[in-house]
Scaffold this motif. Structure first.
Motif, PDB file in Angstrom:
ATOM      1  N   SER A 273       0.867  -1.153   0.050  1.00 43.97           N
ATOM      2  CA  SER A 273      -0.011   0.019  -0.124  1.00 43.97           C
ATOM      3  C   SER A 273       0.802   1.259  -0.095  1.00 43.97           C
ATOM      4  CB  SER A 273      -0.828   0.056   1.179  1.00 43.97           C
ATOM      5  OG  SER A 273      -1.608   1.165   1.194  1.00 43.97           O
ATOM      6  N   ILE A 274       0.649   2.388  -0.973  1.00 43.93           N
ATOM      7  CA  ILE A 274       1.448   3.422  -0.750  1.00 43.93           C
ATOM      8  C   ILE A 274       0.556   4.464  -0.714  1.00 43.93           C
ATOM      9  CG2 ILE A 274       2.865   4.943  -2.588  1.00 43.93           C
ATOM     10  CD1 ILE A 274       3.431   2.390  -4.000  1.00 43.93           C
ATOM     11  N   PRO A 275       0.643   5.448   0.192  1.00 43.17           N
ATOM     12  CA  PRO A 275       1.886   5.144   1.291  1.00 43.17           C
ATOM     13  C   PRO A 275       1.727   4.376   2.480  1.00 43.17           C
ATOM     14  CG  PRO A 275       0.463   7.147   1.723  1.00 43.17           C
ATOM     15  CD  PRO A 275      -0.250   6.705   0.687  1.00 43.17           C
ATOM     16  N   SER A 276       2.795   3.721   2.811  1.00 41.15           N
ATOM     17  CA  SER A 276       2.697   2.966   4.032  1.00 41.15           C
ATOM     18  C   SER A 276       2.423   3.789   5.218  1.00 41.15           C
ATOM     19  CB  SER A 276       4.031   2.167   4.105  1.00 41.15           C
ATOM     20  OG  SER A 276       5.132   3.136   4.187  1.00 41.15           O
ATOM     21  N   ASP A 277       2.711   4.780   5.404  1.00 36.52           N
ATOM     22  CA  ASP A 277       2.302   5.804   6.375  1.00 36.52           C
ATOM     23  C   ASP A 277       1.090   6.909   6.098  1.00 36.52           C
ATOM     24  OD1 ASP A 277       1.966   7.684   8.685  1.00 36.52           O
ATOM     25  OD2 ASP A 277       3.920   8.072   8.668  1.00 36.52           O
ATOM     26  N   PRO A 278       0.079   6.663   6.573  1.00 32.54           N
ATOM     27  CA  PRO A 278      -1.211   7.509   5.879  1.00 32.54           C
ATOM     28  C   PRO A 278      -1.065   9.067   6.108  1.00 32.54           C
ATOM     29  CG  PRO A 278      -1.973   5.709   7.406  1.00 32.54           C
ATOM     30  CD  PRO A 278      -0.587   5.624   7.475  1.00 32.54           C
ATOM     31  N   ARG A 279       0.091   9.330   7.042  1.00 31.61           N
ATOM     32  CA  ARG A 279       0.246  10.874   7.237  1.00 31.61           C
ATOM     33  C   ARG A 279       0.882  11.239   6.022  1.00 31.61           C
ATOM     34  NH1 ARG A 279       3.149  10.389  12.776  1.00 31.61           N
ATOM     35  NH2 ARG A 279       3.871   8.682  11.534  1.00 31.61           N
ATOM     36  N   ALA A 280       1.448  10.421   5.109  1.00 28.80           N
ATOM     37  CA  ALA A 280       2.289  11.001   3.856  1.00 28.80           C
ATOM     38  C   ALA A 280       1.357  11.038   2.713  1.00 28.80           C
ATOM     39  CB  ALA A 280       3.375  10.218   3.805  1.00 28.80           C
ATOM     40  N   ALA A 281       0.218  10.788   2.951  1.00 33.07           N
ATOM     41  CA  ALA A 281      -0.785  10.527   1.680  1.00 33.07           C
ATOM     42  C   ALA A 281      -1.014  12.014   0.909  1.00 33.07           C
ATOM     43  CB  ALA A 281      -2.084   9.898   2.083  1.00 33.07           C
ATOM     44  N   HIS A 282      -1.269  12.075  -0.270  1.00 31.97           N
ATOM     45  CA  HIS A 282      -1.952  13.322  -0.813  1.00 31.97           C
ATOM     46  C   HIS A 282      -3.166  13.617  -0.101  1.00 31.97           C
ATOM     47  CE1 HIS A 282       0.730  13.768  -4.224  1.00 31.97           C
ATOM     48  NE2 HIS A 282       0.806  12.290  -4.485  1.00 31.97           N
ATOM     49  N   THR A 283      -3.273  14.919   0.018  1.00 34.53           N
ATOM     50  CA  THR A 283      -4.635  15.474   0.629  1.00 34.53           C
ATOM     51  C   THR A 283      -5.958  15.579  -0.150  1.00 34.53           C
ATOM     52  OG1 THR A 283      -3.769  17.533   0.094  1.00 34.53           O
ATOM     53  CG2 THR A 283      -3.411  16.676   2.214  1.00 34.53           C
ATOM     54  N   ARG A 284      -5.458  15.631  -1.757  1.00 34.61           N
ATOM     55  CA  ARG A 284      -6.594  15.515  -2.825  1.00 34.61           C
ATOM     56  C   ARG A 284      -6.368  14.378  -3.782  1.00 34.61           C
ATOM     57  NH1 ARG A 284      -8.149  21.001  -5.435  1.00 34.61           N
ATOM     58  NH2 ARG A 284      -9.945  19.789  -5.831  1.00 34.61           N
ATOM     59  N   SER A 285      -7.249  13.886  -4.563  1.00 38.15           N
ATOM     60  CA  SER A 285      -7.148  12.914  -5.198  1.00 38.15           C
ATOM     61  C   SER A 285      -5.840  12.924  -6.399  1.00 38.15           C
ATOM     62  CB  SER A 285      -8.173  13.054  -6.233  1.00 38.15           C
ATOM     63  OG  SER A 285      -9.358  12.626  -5.457  1.00 38.15           O
ATOM     64  N   ILE A 286      -5.303  11.751  -6.413  1.00 39.57           N
ATOM     65  CA  ILE A 286      -4.105  11.567  -7.386  1.00 39.57           C
ATOM     66  C   ILE A 286      -4.734  11.476  -8.952  1.00 39.57           C
ATOM     67  CG2 ILE A 286      -2.391   9.989  -8.154  1.00 39.57           C
ATOM     68  CD1 ILE A 286      -2.119   8.838  -5.283  1.00 39.57           C
ATOM     69  N   THR A 287      -4.134  12.173  -9.790  1.00 41.10           N
ATOM     70  CA  THR A 287      -4.568  12.209 -11.092  1.00 41.10           C
ATOM     71  C   THR A 287      -3.759  11.633 -12.027  1.00 41.10           C
ATOM     72  OG1 THR A 287      -3.380  14.358 -11.307  1.00 41.10           O
ATOM     73  CG2 THR A 287      -5.697  14.694 -10.821  1.00 41.10           C
ATOM     74  N   ALA A 288      -2.553  11.293 -11.595  1.00 48.93           N
ATOM     75  CA  ALA A 288      -1.555  10.523 -12.555  1.00 48.93           C
ATOM     76  C   ALA A 288      -0.495   9.919 -11.577  1.00 48.93           C
ATOM     77  CB  ALA A 288      -0.801  11.462 -13.674  1.00 48.93           C
ATOM     78  N   ALA A 289       0.138   8.692 -12.091  1.00 49.66           N
ATOM     79  CA  ALA A 289       1.035   7.852 -11.686  1.00 49.66           C
ATOM     80  C   ALA A 289       2.112   7.372 -12.682  1.00 49.66           C
ATOM     81  CB  ALA A 289       0.584   6.712 -11.022  1.00 49.66           C
ATOM     82  N   LYS A 290       3.412   7.537 -12.830  1.00 50.37           N
ATOM     83  CA  LYS A 290       4.331   7.279 -13.867  1.00 50.37           C
ATOM     84  C   LYS A 290       5.541   6.601 -12.950  1.00 50.37           C
ATOM     85  CE  LYS A 290       2.292   9.354 -17.008  1.00 50.37           C
ATOM     86  NZ  LYS A 290       1.847   8.806 -18.365  1.00 50.37           N
ATOM     87  N   LEU A 291       5.970   5.592 -13.491  1.00 52.04           N
ATOM     88  CA  LEU A 291       7.240   4.989 -13.045  1.00 52.04           C
ATOM     89  C   LEU A 291       8.233   5.912 -13.189  1.00 52.04           C
ATOM     90  CD1 LEU A 291       7.191   1.286 -14.056  1.00 52.04           C
ATOM     91  CD2 LEU A 291       6.945   2.065 -11.963  1.00 52.04           C
ATOM     92  N   SER A 292       9.285   5.914 -12.302  1.00 47.13           N
ATOM     93  CA  SER A 292      10.600   6.574 -12.235  1.00 47.13           C
ATOM     94  C   SER A 292      11.290   6.302 -13.540  1.00 47.13           C
ATOM     95  CB  SER A 292      11.575   6.626 -11.148  1.00 47.13           C
ATOM     96  OG  SER A 292      12.710   7.145 -11.640  1.00 47.13           O
ATOM     97  N   PRO A 293      11.886   7.147 -14.594  1.00 42.44           N
ATOM     98  CA  PRO A 293      12.421   7.005 -15.706  1.00 42.44           C
ATOM     99  C   PRO A 293      13.880   6.450 -15.452  1.00 42.44           C
ATOM    100  CG  PRO A 293      12.340   9.121 -15.603  1.00 42.44           C
ATOM    101  CD  PRO A 293      11.634   8.511 -14.428  1.00 42.44           C
ATOM    102  N   THR A 294      14.475   6.482 -14.310  1.00 43.83           N
ATOM    103  CA  THR A 294      15.777   6.110 -13.862  1.00 43.83           C
ATOM    104  C   THR A 294      15.840   5.063 -12.748  1.00 43.83           C
ATOM    105  OG1 THR A 294      15.847   7.755 -11.991  1.00 43.83           O
ATOM    106  CG2 THR A 294      16.728   8.165 -13.928  1.00 43.83           C
ATOM    107  N   ASN A 295      14.871   4.576 -11.952  1.00 42.21           N
ATOM    108  CA  ASN A 295      14.685   3.555 -11.229  1.00 42.21           C
ATOM    109  C   ASN A 295      13.305   2.925 -11.217  1.00 42.21           C
ATOM    110  OD1 ASN A 295      14.601   2.168  -8.632  1.00 42.21           O
ATOM    111  ND2 ASN A 295      15.861   3.646  -7.504  1.00 42.21           N
ATOM    112  N   PRO A 296      13.324   1.638 -11.487  1.00 40.40           N
ATOM    113  CA  PRO A 296      12.178   0.937 -11.795  1.00 40.40           C
ATOM    114  C   PRO A 296      11.661   0.621 -10.546  1.00 40.40           C
ATOM    115  CG  PRO A 296      14.136  -0.650 -11.946  1.00 40.40           C
ATOM    116  CD  PRO A 296      14.674   0.789 -11.838  1.00 40.40           C
ATOM    117  N   PHE A 297      12.094   0.659  -9.321  1.00 40.74           N
ATOM    118  CA  PHE A 297      11.439   0.316  -8.010  1.00 40.74           C
ATOM    119  C   PHE A 297      10.963   1.791  -7.206  1.00 40.74           C
ATOM    120  CE2 PHE A 297      14.864  -2.625  -8.784  1.00 40.74           C
ATOM    121  CZ  PHE A 297      14.097  -3.785  -8.862  1.00 40.74           C
ATOM    122  N   GLN A 298      10.656   2.888  -8.145  1.00 42.03           N
ATOM    123  CA  GLN A 298      10.172   4.037  -7.635  1.00 42.03           C
ATOM    124  C   GLN A 298       9.045   4.581  -8.420  1.00 42.03           C
ATOM    125  OE1 GLN A 298      13.509   6.697  -7.246  1.00 42.03           O
ATOM    126  NE2 GLN A 298      14.492   5.642  -5.566  1.00 42.03           N
TER     127      GLN A 298
END
Length: 290
Positions: free
Chosen positions: A101-126
């Motif tokens: 689950s992302i985020p693992s800490d609910p306090r780090a979550a966005h405060t409004r809806s996520i509109t897009a998600a993209k893999l890091s172009p330099t690190n496949p684990f981010q």
């Protein structure tokens, strides 16, 4: 054949199943206001219809709608990440079960809806997420921890990377404030920033558009999808060209190696445009001869 078989000049089309129906007839858009049809109202109608179709369709997994954004697959295709509100979940492709689950800490979550998600172009684990709260955030896929955050101080509707310049990110800023309050109707902005600079992003305006339904970039070109057309811009030179899509733009992607833009259209077809090269673009207007 009828209008459904008509091929847009300069594009190849392929019929696909379950295409988005934007509610228009004969490749055109009609909006009536007091008996008068206007291009702006027609574009608004198409934009709203496509967005509603996306929301109705969602991405269904295990009988539940998990995301209104496209899911993101890991580089090895063993996992996919689905967006739901202010959170993301990593699922196993083989078992269908949630893994992280992302985020693992609910306090780090966005405060409004996520509109897009993209893999890091330099690190496949981010993975990066963009949100209506005006921030772009970087997460660790393995444990869901927050690694970094950037504040662009305006709601982000779309965003993408240019893989040839991984520190540069392009995004479309909404007309509304981060709080969600609506001000005077203005054009949105496609902007560029460098994420290596600092936590508060310094914005460079690339172009202004009233709306944006898709955003892609590659090799110094940024492609902006609007409800009835898409525009290709070469950022450094300012050269650009707009291509009409009468059937409506529902989705868009750029080819990873060829200068091709693929557009998923409202009539269920996919059109291919060979246009990611300067010879297909018009130079910017920098002066007017007397």
């Amino acid at each position: 054949g009828g209008d459904d078989d008509e091929v847009t000049p300069g594009a190849k089309q392929f019929r696909v199943r379950d295409g988005v129906n934007d509610g228009r007839q004969d490749g055109g858009a009609v909006a009536q206001v007091g008996g008068t049809t206007t291009a702006a109202d027609a574009e608004l109608e198409v934009d709203a219809a496509i967005e509603n179709s996306r929301r109705r369709a969602g991405f269904v997994f295990a009988g539940c709608i998990t995301s209104v954004c496209p899911v993101v697959f890991s580089r090895d295709s063993k996992f996919f990440i689905a967006v739901a509100g202010t959170r993301m979940t990593v699922y196993s492709v083989s078992t269908g079960l949630p893994a992280v689950s992302i985020p693992s800490d609910p306090r780090a979550a966005h405060t409004r809806s996520i509109t897009a998600a993209k893999l890091s172009p330099t690190n496949p684990f981010q993975i990066y997420s963009a949100s209506l709260d005006g921030t772009i955030r970087l997460w660790d896929i393995n444990d869901g921890s927050l690694l970094a955050a950037w504040d662009v101080k305006a709601p982000v509707r779309r965003f993408c990377f240019d893989a040839s310049r991984p520190d540069d990110v392009y995004f479309f800023l909404n007309k509304k404030s981060v709080s969600g309050k609506t001000g005077k109707l203005k054009r949105g902005r496609v902007c560029r920033t460098n994420l290596a600079v600092g936590k508060v992003a310094k914005l460079e305006v690339v172009e202004r558009f009233r709306t944006c339904v898709a955003l892609e970039a590659r090799d110094g070109f940024v492609v902006v999808g609007c409800p009835l057309e898409f525009t290709v811009i070469h950022v450094e030179s300012g050269c650009k060209a707009t291509f009409e899509v009468r059937e409506g733009v529902a989705a868009m992607a750029v080819h990873p190696s060829n200068p091709i833009v693929a557009v998923g259209m409202g009539n269920g077809a996919i059109g291919l445009w060979h246009c990611l090269h300067l010879s297909s673009l018009d130079p910017p207007i920098s002066s007017v001869d007397a």
